[in-house]
Scaffold this active site. Structure first.
Site, PDB file in Angstrom:
ATOM      1  N   ASP A 161       0.716  -0.918  -0.196  1.00 52.24           N
ATOM      2  CA  ASP A 161      -0.074  -0.024   0.011  1.00 52.24           C
ATOM      3  C   ASP A 161       0.926   1.333   0.082  1.00 52.24           C
ATOM      4  OD1 ASP A 161      -2.174   1.831   0.071  1.00 52.24           O
ATOM      5  OD2 ASP A 161      -3.183   0.701   1.469  1.00 52.24           O
TER       6      ASP A 161
HETATM    7  C1  BGC Z   1      -4.925   3.331  -0.009  1.00 49.96           C
HETATM    8  C2  BGC Z   1      -5.141   2.170  -1.177  1.00 49.96           C
HETATM    9  C3  BGC Z   1      -4.847   2.947  -2.528  1.00 49.96           C
HETATM   10  C4  BGC Z   1      -3.581   3.661  -2.562  1.00 49.96           C
HETATM   11  C5  BGC Z   1      -3.574   4.224  -3.935  1.00 49.96           C
HETATM   12  C6  BGC Z   1      -3.714   4.264  -0.422  1.00 49.96           C
HETATM   13  O1  BGC Z   1      -3.642   5.199   0.789  1.00 49.96           O
HETATM   14  O2  BGC Z   1      -5.231   2.705   1.216  1.00 49.96           O
HETATM   15  O3  BGC Z   1      -6.413   1.527  -1.144  1.00 49.96           O
HETATM   16  O4  BGC Z   1      -5.156   1.978  -3.561  1.00 49.96           O
HETATM   17  O5  BGC Z   1      -3.528   4.559  -1.633  1.00 49.96           O
HETATM   18  O6  BGC Z   1      -3.810   5.250  -3.863  1.00 49.96           O
END
Ligand code: BGC
Length: 766
Positions: free
Chosen positions: A300
């Site tokens: 993530d």
């Molecule tokens: C989120 C993810 C997301 C990623 C990219 C993160 O903060 O938890 O679910 O896909 O950002 O935007």
């Protein structure tokens, strides 16, 4: 030398390309030689790659390219990223959108780097790309897998036309906590429903052929237990037992893996004291080994570096070591791999075989997407113009938006509204809002593009419609964006008097209250889940002058609206419905669509009941024997019961259930039959739900578990016999050691229109 390698590579590629055509690269192809062909091509490339280039594939950067031209933003970090891109040290980018923009970056990767390996462009296509549909939690309330699949398919086609190859969706995290803002992004509290919906979404995004310019790779996130954040506070620790992990958290992930999802995302949280990003058990043991997942895992955002504040990694180098060894294949925005991994390999702390494995996984998906055959497959500006915002996407968005609205309450049949000669008062700032209905997580969607409820109702000309705002939800001047904390109006009631006057003169008052679209989503946890700001006060003030109220809720999580349930005759859960919001709501309120949505998440009476969910386990003291004695599992100040149970949802007609029968078939299979009758006066749809309870088992089992459902549409007074099947798959469960077991014994079987279904029988599994 450089040129020579490049030429060899091209030769090698072209000879492979000529052995098969593009549509042979689909993931689920029956032709195993195609997969072998991809494997062969992946291996050929890998042999040509330096350690640094392999690690480059594992590096993902957020967009840093200036929208206006081919010049990187002039800060140091962007300059370094640009250097990395040109050296082939970037495998993927996120948050870059638009065919032109994507092409510009892809061109650098393909034409300026030594090996010309194309980038994979990821984006959060969560509920539509530009044509924003209902939020995922809302979509889930349709229980309509075909419509959900179609929504994902449209989102994929639209995003792909804009250069995107990969979405960070579906989020298949189960959550039992309405305080957690990200419940809006998932399918609710139930692993069975969550698995079905997750699979429908993956099938929609990825299509039959991943290399089609209409499909994109999906990503199951967040692995794992992100939805079990303690106290519903986003990013918080999760601490759960093995049974919950295997029986509740894993099932949707396992199901989407079986459906061929090509990527997984790990999660920010610590699970049982180990950060998920550095968790070898989750990523290698379970996902890659036990489940045989052969796509790749992306971290993530910055979650590799976040292992430092977790107190698990000493520094960024250590974080890279832990994440790579644990099986995180791609580093989203921590720059840990690109900066540290090569040295870690040289020092013997990370085995180069693991780097090879990660790079191969990423290259494999790129091949499957057809990016090696045509890196610009997704970069046609003319095609983008034709596809983005297509009428058909809006029509489908309306179709699903109607299907998921949940009629929570309808006393005295105040709904549907009469179409003529009525004075209707419409009250609430959210009724006249064209942005809030788009909800959270819609980064390519444009503000102001939703049909408001006011606009929707204005299309019904037979009545007189008068609108009054009543009160703002968000304080004027608050910065309403995806990243900013909203300031809620807690004090300004100056619009109340106008609303009261309008209500006094009306036959029926429609009040649109709830959460602003940006009150849910990532980083949007709440400790209070009642109507925000002064809206409760407004509701009560209007109620004093006119009790004929239809309350339309727009929100991204279950709300505790106990007072409204006690006093307001009709309540409609309309979530955040996207661009077609007002049209869908108006059609339901006027009865042009008879509501059929069912709650995918329990609505509590009170935030103090959370976590509250239908598939709980019995305590040793589930009932009070004597109402004066306190020693049983209960609250002194609130019922144990929810406000609305999981699966609840009314219709303008009624359904009755009888003749529940079980027929035992060979091989531990059971046919469940029930007669469902439309006992009301209008045609309607019902989601027939099947629940079981394993009465005695080697682990305490939930009081009820959803194990089947089917949608039926019936004319008034018509009956249909519905058949559902139970097999060992539904009757078994995972042990404390993660082993699937099927135990003989007696099961209760319940069928009905929600999780409190009373019609029951039993079955015996021999
Ligand atoms: C989120 C993810 C997301 C990623 C990219 C993160 O903060 O938890 O679910 O896909 O950002 O935007």
């Amino acid at each position: 030398m450089k040129k020579l390698i490049f030429i060899c590579f091209i030769l090698c590629l072209s000879c492979k390309v000529s052995t098969g055509n593009k549509d042979t690269f689909q993931k689920n192809s029956n032709n195993s030689s195609n997969n072998l062909n991809i494997e062969h091509r992946v291996d050929s490339i890998l042999k040509l790659m330096t350690l640094e280039e392999k690690i480059g594939q594992m590096n993902q950067y957020n967009g840093f390219w200036d929208a206006t031209g081919p010049v990187p933003k002039s800060n140091e970090k962007a300059a370094l990223k640009y250097e990395h891109l040109k050296k082939g040290l970037v495998g993927s980018m996120l948050n870059v959108k638009g065919a032109k923009q994507v092409r510009a970056l892809q061109k650098i990767a393909v034409e300026e780097t030594r090996l010309g390996i194309p980038l994979i462009f990821g984006f959060d296509v969560i509920h539509g790309y530009k044509t924003i549909g209902p939020i995922p939690l809302a979509e889930s309330a349709s229980w309509d897998l075909e419509a959900i699949k179609k929504a994902a398919q449209n989102a994929a086609e639209e995003a792909a036309a804009s250069g995107i190859n990969w979405t960070f969706a579906p989020m298949v995290d189960i959550s039992r906590d309405a305080r957690w803002g990200r419940v809006m992004e998932g399918a609710g509290e139930d692993p069975y429903l969550g698995a079905k919906i997750g699979v429908a979404r993956v099938q929609g995004f990825q299509g039959e052929d991943l290399a089609s310019p209409k499909s994109i790779a999906a990503c199951a996130k967040h692995f794992a237990a992100y939805g079990f954040a303690e106290s519903g506070r986003d990013y918080n620790t999760a601490d759960i037992g093995t049974s919950t992990l295997y029986n509740v958290v894993f099932p949707p992930f396992k199901a989407v893996n079986e459906a061929g999802v090509r990527t997984f995302m790990n999660s920010f949280n610590i699970l049982n004291d180990l950060p998920a990003t550095g968790n070898e058990f989750l990523q290698r043991e379970v996902l890659k080994n036990e489940w045989g997942f052969d796509g790749f895992i992306v971290s993530d955002w910055g979650s590799i570096a976040e292992m430092i504040p977790h107190g698990y990694a000493e520094d960024i180098k250590h974080a890279a070591e832990l994440a790579a060894n644990a099986g995180s294949d791609m580093d989203m925005e921590s720059s840990a791999y690109v900066l540290e991994l090569a040295n870690l390999v040289k020092e013997g702390k990370v085995d180069e075989k693991l780097i090879d494995d990660a790079a191969k996984r990423i290259l494999r998906v790129k091949f499957e997407l057809g990016l090696f055959d045509n890196p610009y497959l997704y970069c046609n500006e003319e095609h983008e113009k034709d596809v983005v915002g297509k009428r058909a996407f809006h029509d489908d968005a309306l179709d699903i938006a109607k299907k998921l609205i949940v009629l929570l309450k309808n006393e005295n049949n105040i709904l549907p509204l009469k179409k003529e000669n009525q004075k209707i008062a419409l009250i609430g700032a959210l009724a006249n809002d064209k942005t809030s209905p788009l909800g959270s997580w819609r980064i390519a969607g444009d503000d102001g593009t939703a049909v408001s409820v006011l606009e929707g109702l204005q299309q019904y000309k037979g009545n007189t419609l008068t609108y009054a705002k009543g009160a703002d939800v968000v304080s004027p001047g608050s910065n309403i964006t995806f990243v900013n904390e909203l300031k809620i109006n807690e004090t300004d009631t100056t619009g109340f008097s106008e609303a009261i006057n309008v209500a006094k003169a009306a036959d029926v008052v429609v009040m649109v209250l709830g959460e602003h679209g940006y009150q849910t989503g990532e980083g949007r946890s709440r400790t209070k889940i009642d109507l925000p700001g002064v809206q409760q006060e407004l509701l009560e003030a209007v109620y004093k002058v006119n009790k004929n109220i239809v309350l339309v809720l727009t929100n991204g999580r279950p709300l505790a609206i106990t007072w409204a349930d006690d006093n307001i005759p009709a309540i409609v859960e309309a979530w955040h419905l996207g661009v077609q919001s007002g049209n869908a709501i108006a059609q339901v309120l006027y009865g042009d669509y008879n509501p059929s949505g069912k709650l995918p998440m329990t609505f509590p009476r009170n935030v103090g009941q959370i976590p509250i969910y239908y598939n709980y386990k019995n305590t040793g003291r589930p009932h009070g024997k004597n109402s004066d004695v306190v020693f049983w599992s209960h609250y002194s100040d609130e019922s144990n019961k929810p406000l609305y149970p999981f699966g609840h949802g009314l219709s303008y007609t009624t359904f009755s259930y009888k003749n529940l029968k079980v027929e035992a078939l060979p091989n531990s299979k059971f046919k469940i039959m029930v007669d469902v009758t439309n006992s009301g006066t209008v045609i309607g749809k019902e989601v027939v739900q099947l629940y079981i309870q394993d009465k005695f088992a080697s682990l305490a089992r939930p009081v009820r578990e959803l194990k089947g459902f089917v949608m039926v549409e019936l004319e008034p007074k018509k009956t249909k016999t519905i058949e559902l099947m139970l097999t060992e798959k539904e009757l078994g469960f995972y042990s404390q050691h993660g082993v699937f077991i099927v135990e003989p014994g007696e099961f209760n079987v319940y069928v009905g229109g929600n999780s409190n279904a009373t019609l029951s029988t039993t079955l015996i599994l021999e």
